[in-house]
Design a protein around this motif. Structure first.
Motif: not given
Length: 288
Positions: A34-46
């Motif tokens: 879940i943490s990795g998916m959250f950070l992946m979403a931030l990577a796409f957003y940034s």
């Protein structure tokens, strides 16, 4: 650094609470995914580029050391050892970082820094002495040392490679390593059906994934890139102090008298490591 210590210090009581409703490796795997998916979403957003072609080797090494060894081995160590022994083995990490950073990162290892690291380690040992009773498991000791080594090399890896995208560098190992941890749980007989999907468990799982892992590791890796690895790792000696206080506040655990002496030694050790080096002081290994 203060925010990071607070998050990690409260992370142990939250993790201990969450594991009341789930097997440990499955819980650790779910939280990491879940943490990795959250950070992946931030990577796409940034809009940060993945650049997998140039970073896949570092990502693979990070998965092995930062996730499988650090998270996986520590989960086994907590199961196989008294909590005090597990804590002491894990917090050998700052000493390992201090020694290896001298050779791998050319960070000066002074007598003052060595003294501070030893003070901090002694403080953690005193705080954890209540958990020192009981039979020692050789497998547990090995797992505890592997966990500390995983954290050590994971920290040095980030410092040395200085990845462009912190989000991707954490997200991909977290997702891949989390899946492997979940599968390891299944392999040792843990069952997903044993999870109690209630509000307390979901709250602990999400807090641990988004704040305890995601936010804290972004902060940690940003600090690793800008601060000496040995100095930074020494500050983590404060995490057990905060954990004991957090356990008392949120889980009703008693604050042992050892916290005061051990906490004082931890603070003294951190001061020694962080105190500016005088112009006349000489390094133990190498010259100023």
């Amino acid at each position: 650094m203060s925010i990071l210590i607070l998050i990690w210090g409260l992370g142990y009581p939250v993790m201990k609470f969450g594991m009341q409703f789930s097997p440990p490796l499955i819980y650790t795997g779910l939280r990491t995914i879940i943490s990795g998916m959250f950070l992946m979403a931030l990577a796409f957003y940034s809009g940060e580029p993945l650049n997998l072609r140039d970073t896949w080797k570092a990502l693979l090494i990070s998965t092995v050391f930062n996730v499988l060894l650090f998270f996986g081995a520590s989960a086994f160590a907590v199961q196989l050892l008294p909590s005090g022994i597990a804590s002491i083995l894990l917090y050998a990490q700052p000493i390992m970082v201090g020694l290896l950073a001298h050779f791998l990162l050319h960070e000066l290892l002074t007598l003052r820094k060595i003294t501070g690291l030893l003070f901090g380690f002694l403080g953690v040992a005193i705080i954890s002495y209540k958990g020192l009773t009981g039979d020692l498991s050789l497998q547990g000791v090995i797992m505890g040392l592997l966990s500390a080594l995983g954290w050590t090399f994971g920290t040095l890896l980030v410092k040395r490679h200085n990845p462009r995208s912190i989000y991707w560098f954490i997200a991909i190992p977290f997702i891949g390593g989390g899946v492997l941890l979940f599968c390891m749980g299944l392999a040792v007989g843990e069952q997903p059906t044993a999870i109690v999907w209630n509000l307390p468990f979901i709250s602990a799982l999400l807090w641990g994934a988004i704040i305890g892992l995601g936010a804290s590791w972004v902060i940690w890796f940003h600090l690793v890139r800008t601060v000496e690895a040995s100095t930074l790792s020494a500050n983590t000696f404060l995490v057990p102090v905060v954990s004991v206080i957090g356990g008392a506040l949120f889980l009703g655990e008693k604050v042992p008298p050892s916290l005061y002496l051990g906490g004082a030694l931890v603070v003294l050790g951190i001061y020694q490591v962080n105190r500016p080096t005088s112009k006349t002081s000489t390094g133990v290994m190498g010259n100023q």
